[in-house]
Design a protein around this motif. Structure first.
Motif, PDB file in Angstrom:
ATOM      1  N   UNK A 306      89.161 120.864  32.950  1.00  0.00           N
ATOM      2  CA  UNK A 306      89.771 121.789  32.004  1.00  0.00           C
ATOM      3  C   UNK A 306      89.030 123.132  32.048  1.00  0.00           C
ATOM      4  N   UNK A 307      89.706 124.178  31.573  1.00  0.00           N
ATOM      5  CA  UNK A 307      89.135 125.510  31.582  1.00  0.00           C
ATOM      6  C   UNK A 307      88.394 125.804  30.274  1.00  0.00           C
ATOM      7  N   UNK A 308      87.473 126.758  30.344  1.00  0.00           N
ATOM      8  CA  UNK A 308      86.726 127.224  29.167  1.00  0.00           C
ATOM      9  C   UNK A 308      86.935 128.731  29.035  1.00  0.00           C
ATOM     10  N   UNK A 309      87.199 129.176  27.829  1.00  0.00           N
ATOM     11  CA  UNK A 309      87.367 130.608  27.571  1.00  0.00           C
ATOM     12  C   UNK A 309      86.382 131.040  26.494  1.00  0.00           C
ATOM     13  N   UNK A 310      85.614 132.082  26.784  1.00  0.00           N
ATOM     14  CA  UNK A 310      84.639 132.611  25.830  1.00  0.00           C
ATOM     15  C   UNK A 310      85.183 133.899  25.214  1.00  0.00           C
ATOM     16  N   UNK A 311      85.073 134.006  23.892  1.00  0.00           N
ATOM     17  CA  UNK A 311      85.578 135.185  23.172  1.00  0.00           C
ATOM     18  C   UNK A 311      84.508 135.696  22.215  1.00  0.00           C
ATOM     19  N   UNK A 312      84.649 136.925  21.717  1.00  0.00           N
ATOM     20  CA  UNK A 312      83.699 137.431  20.722  1.00  0.00           C
ATOM     21  C   UNK A 312      83.742 136.613  19.427  1.00  0.00           C
ATOM     22  N   UNK A 313      82.708 136.766  18.610  1.00  0.00           N
ATOM     23  CA  UNK A 313      82.651 136.103  17.307  1.00  0.00           C
ATOM     24  C   UNK A 313      83.798 136.605  16.426  1.00  0.00           C
ATOM     25  N   UNK A 314      84.288 135.731  15.571  1.00  0.00           N
ATOM     26  CA  UNK A 314      85.451 136.014  14.726  1.00  0.00           C
ATOM     27  C   UNK A 314      86.545 135.041  15.091  1.00  0.00           C
ATOM     28  N   UNK A 415      76.089 140.063  29.336  1.00  0.00           N
ATOM     29  CA  UNK A 415      77.405 140.261  28.727  1.00  0.00           C
ATOM     30  C   UNK A 415      77.236 141.180  27.520  1.00  0.00           C
ATOM     31  N   UNK A 416      78.071 142.218  27.434  1.00  0.00           N
ATOM     32  CA  UNK A 416      77.893 143.218  26.388  1.00  0.00           C
ATOM     33  C   UNK A 416      79.113 143.349  25.469  1.00  0.00           C
ATOM     34  N   UNK A 417      80.098 142.426  25.550  1.00  0.00           N
ATOM     35  CA  UNK A 417      81.325 142.649  24.786  1.00  0.00           C
ATOM     36  C   UNK A 417      81.204 142.259  23.318  1.00  0.00           C
ATOM     37  N   UNK A 418      80.169 141.558  22.917  1.00  0.00           N
ATOM     38  CA  UNK A 418      79.941 141.271  21.486  1.00  0.00           C
ATOM     39  C   UNK A 418      78.444 141.105  21.304  1.00  0.00           C
ATOM     40  N   UNK A 419      77.740 142.214  21.037  1.00  0.00           N
ATOM     41  CA  UNK A 419      76.297 142.173  21.063  1.00  0.00           C
ATOM     42  C   UNK A 419      75.833 142.187  22.505  1.00  0.00           C
ATOM     43  N   UNK A 420      74.682 141.587  22.772  1.00  0.00           N
ATOM     44  CA  UNK A 420      74.139 141.504  24.127  1.00  0.00           C
ATOM     45  C   UNK A 420      73.760 140.054  24.396  1.00  0.00           C
ATOM     46  N   UNK A 421      74.320 139.468  25.467  1.00  0.00           N
ATOM     47  CA  UNK A 421      74.044 138.082  25.818  1.00  0.00           C
ATOM     48  C   UNK A 421      73.459 138.038  27.219  1.00  0.00           C
ATOM     49  N   UNK A 422      72.287 137.420  27.335  1.00  0.00           N
ATOM     50  CA  UNK A 422      71.608 137.251  28.611  1.00  0.00           C
ATOM     51  C   UNK A 422      71.700 135.781  29.014  1.00  0.00           C
ATOM     52  N   UNK A 423      72.108 135.515  30.266  1.00  0.00           N
ATOM     53  CA  UNK A 423      72.346 134.146  30.710  1.00  0.00           C
ATOM     54  C   UNK A 423      71.630 133.904  32.031  1.00  0.00           C
ATOM     55  N   UNK A 424      70.982 132.732  32.139  1.00  0.00           N
ATOM     56  CA  UNK A 424      70.566 132.262  33.454  1.00  0.00           C
ATOM     57  C   UNK A 424      71.103 130.838  33.623  1.00  0.00           C
ATOM     58  N   UNK A 425      70.626 130.122  34.596  1.00  0.00           N
ATOM     59  CA  UNK A 425      71.209 128.821  34.931  1.00  0.00           C
ATOM     60  C   UNK A 425      71.142 127.832  33.772  1.00  0.00           C
ATOM     61  N   UNK A 426      70.040 127.820  33.038  1.00  0.00           N
ATOM     62  CA  UNK A 426      69.844 126.796  32.009  1.00  0.00           C
ATOM     63  C   UNK A 426      69.689 127.346  30.596  1.00  0.00           C
ATOM     64  N   UNK A 427      69.616 128.660  30.447  1.00  0.00           N
ATOM     65  CA  UNK A 427      69.322 129.255  29.141  1.00  0.00           C
ATOM     66  C   UNK A 427      70.248 130.434  28.865  1.00  0.00           C
ATOM     67  N   UNK A 428      70.397 130.763  27.593  1.00  0.00           N
ATOM     68  CA  UNK A 428      70.993 132.045  27.236  1.00  0.00           C
ATOM     69  C   UNK A 428      70.427 132.521  25.907  1.00  0.00           C
ATOM     70  N   UNK A 429      70.403 133.857  25.740  1.00  0.00           N
ATOM     71  CA  UNK A 429      69.965 134.485  24.494  1.00  0.00           C
ATOM     72  C   UNK A 429      71.024 135.499  24.093  1.00  0.00           C
TER      73      UNK A 429
END
Length: 475
Positions: A306-314, A415-429
């Protein structure tokens, strides 16, 4: 200044939540109804907060004076029920007087459009602009007789229809044969009557705490966090219950205590329900999650192709995307979720019944089912901190620190579309501004046995924040 955020208009009672501002917002709605030639019927409901019913009547006054028909729910009502009414009555606008999970000194307004969906940003920005230009409608604040006697005002009750709609989507017969015992904590909010009816229809034994009408919510913030659910945790263990369920102030969010007295984080509730729908109900469909929600959902989705879609908060962003991609489920890490075929918004009451059905259909306890998910997909730790600022200070702060975050080493995706999100293989902030409160929030997800503390400390230092200064969020 009237300001709408991701969860509608919310403000401190007596500060920005006043009769003056409420009538200005109502005048903005009148203007839009007239300009857009919307159906001149509006459903209005309210929660248990201080001044909620009065504010609902003030909105009704402005609308009925403009010859707009008001269907007024004359009792404290779950927000999902109002959304259901807007959808099923084919009405263009609904109004809920609520501040949802905010502290007791807040109140607010949520708006719903055609189909029972949360009003989008374009719509609320327009209401905000019109409201700030509007003139207060002057009338005696306690002259309720003239409001309810208007030919354009009528009382409206959809509670039985809403409960029946949920029951029709739940395997109540299977639940009835399972002797399930439930503990319920509405945290002094509005879910209790609807859930009692549903549990009775499913022949569940239900034991309830904190159900009285208390505008101070027992001194708690009306949201199902770990700190607020200690009493429910003890209640479940003491009475050997199969599950403990809690809802927030307006019943659109859910909290869960399992049969062993452990609280499930909202991320874990989402994981459990999505897995149940795919593995046991044999349903199919993508999942929509917001930017601050666990990536374990991605593993579950991919396992079932199945697919996953990520959206801003709200949640309005989740609802819109769900319709667009015909998603099976949508949810967020703050405890809100909905499932395809129900309303186009989050509903803690419906989610509660799915969890009870899960126990009956699988013949397994919640703790056993959660262990099944963890054994298959692993587990993570969620670190959540919040820092209080004024709204203006928050915006300036975030702009100044974007470059500091981007320069943080060791992350593969930004990712900058809702705040700032930093992602690597096993972590995100994720660092973002709250859309409903004057808060800067930091959320990180790491493997259960992983360590991101060093990176987080570096980040806090770059943002000129110090470890320990932020408030830990015990979700």
């Amino acid at each position: 200044m009237i300001k709408f955020g991701t969860g509608g208009f919310r403000a401190i009672i007596g500060d920005e939540f006043t009769k003056n501002n409420i009538t200005k917002i109502a005048n903005g709605l009148v203007k839009i109804i007239q300009e857009d030639d919307l159906k001149k019927d509006v459903i209005i409901g309210y929660d248990r907060r201080f001044l909620s019913k009065e504010a609902a009547l003030w909105v009704s006054k402005v609308l009925t004076d403009a010859k707009i028909k008001v269907k007024f729910i004359n009792k404290s009502t779950p927000t999902p029920m109002i959304m259901y009414g807007v959808a099923t009555e084919n009405i263009d606008l609904g109004v809920a007087i609520t501040a949802s999970h905010n502290p007791a000194l807040y109140n607010g307004i949520k708006l719903f459009k055609t189909g029972g969906v949360d009003a989008d940003v374009k719509f609320t920005d327009r209401v905000e602009k019109l409201a700030n230009k509007a003139i207060e409608t002057k009338f005696d604040a306690d002259d309720f007789h003239s409001i309810v006697s208007s030919e354009y005002f009528k009382y409206y009750d959809i509670s039985d229809d809403y409960v029946d709609a949920i029951a029709s989507q739940i395997q109540t017969n299977q639940i009835a044969n399972s002797n399930i015992r439930v503990g319920l904590d509405p945290i002094y909010g509005v879910s209790e009557k609807s859930l009692r009816k549903l549990f009775k229809m499913a022949s569940c034994e239900v034991l309830v705490i904190n159900e009285i009408h208390d505008t101070l919510f027992g001194g708690k913030i009306p949201t199902p966090t770990l700190a607020n659910l200690e009493q429910l945790k003890e209640f479940v263990c003491k009475n050997s219950l199969d599950i403990g369920i809690a809802t927030d102030g307006d019943a659109d969010r859910i909290g869960v205590i399992d049969d062993k007295g452990n609280m499930l984080h909202p991320n874990e509730i989402l994981m459990l329900i999505y897995y149940y729908l795919l593995e046991y109900r044999k349903e199919t469909g993508p999942i929509v999650r917001n930017i601050s929600t666990t990536h374990i959902l991605d593993k579950i989705a991919h396992d079932f192709e199945q697919e996953v879609y990520e959206v801003p908060v709200g949640f309005k962003n989740i609802s819109q995307k769900m319709v667009e991609v015909d998603a099976l489920i949508g949810g967020e890490s703050s405890g809100g979720l909905t499932i395809r075929g129900h309303i186009n918004g989050k509903d803690g009451i419906y989610a509660a019944m799915v969890l009870v059905e899960m126990i009956a259909v699988t013949g397994k306890s919640i703790s056993t089912l959660y262990r099944e998910v963890v054994d298959r997909y692993g587990s993570t730790k969620i670190i959540e901190k919040e820092y209080r600022f004024s709204f203006e200070q928050k915006r300036l702060f975030l702009e100044k620190t974007k470059q500091n975050m981007i320069s943080l080493q060791g992350f593969e995706t930004i990712i900058l579309h809702d705040g700032i999100k930093l992602i690597d293989k096993n972590n995100w902030i994720l660092v973002r501004l709250s859309g409903t409160e004057p808060l800067l929030r930091i959320v990180a997800e790491i493997p259960e046995k992983g360590d991101i503390d060093e990176k987080l400390i570096v980040l806090l230092d770059q943002l000129d924040l110090r470890e320990g200064e932020g408030n830990e969020i015990n979700s």
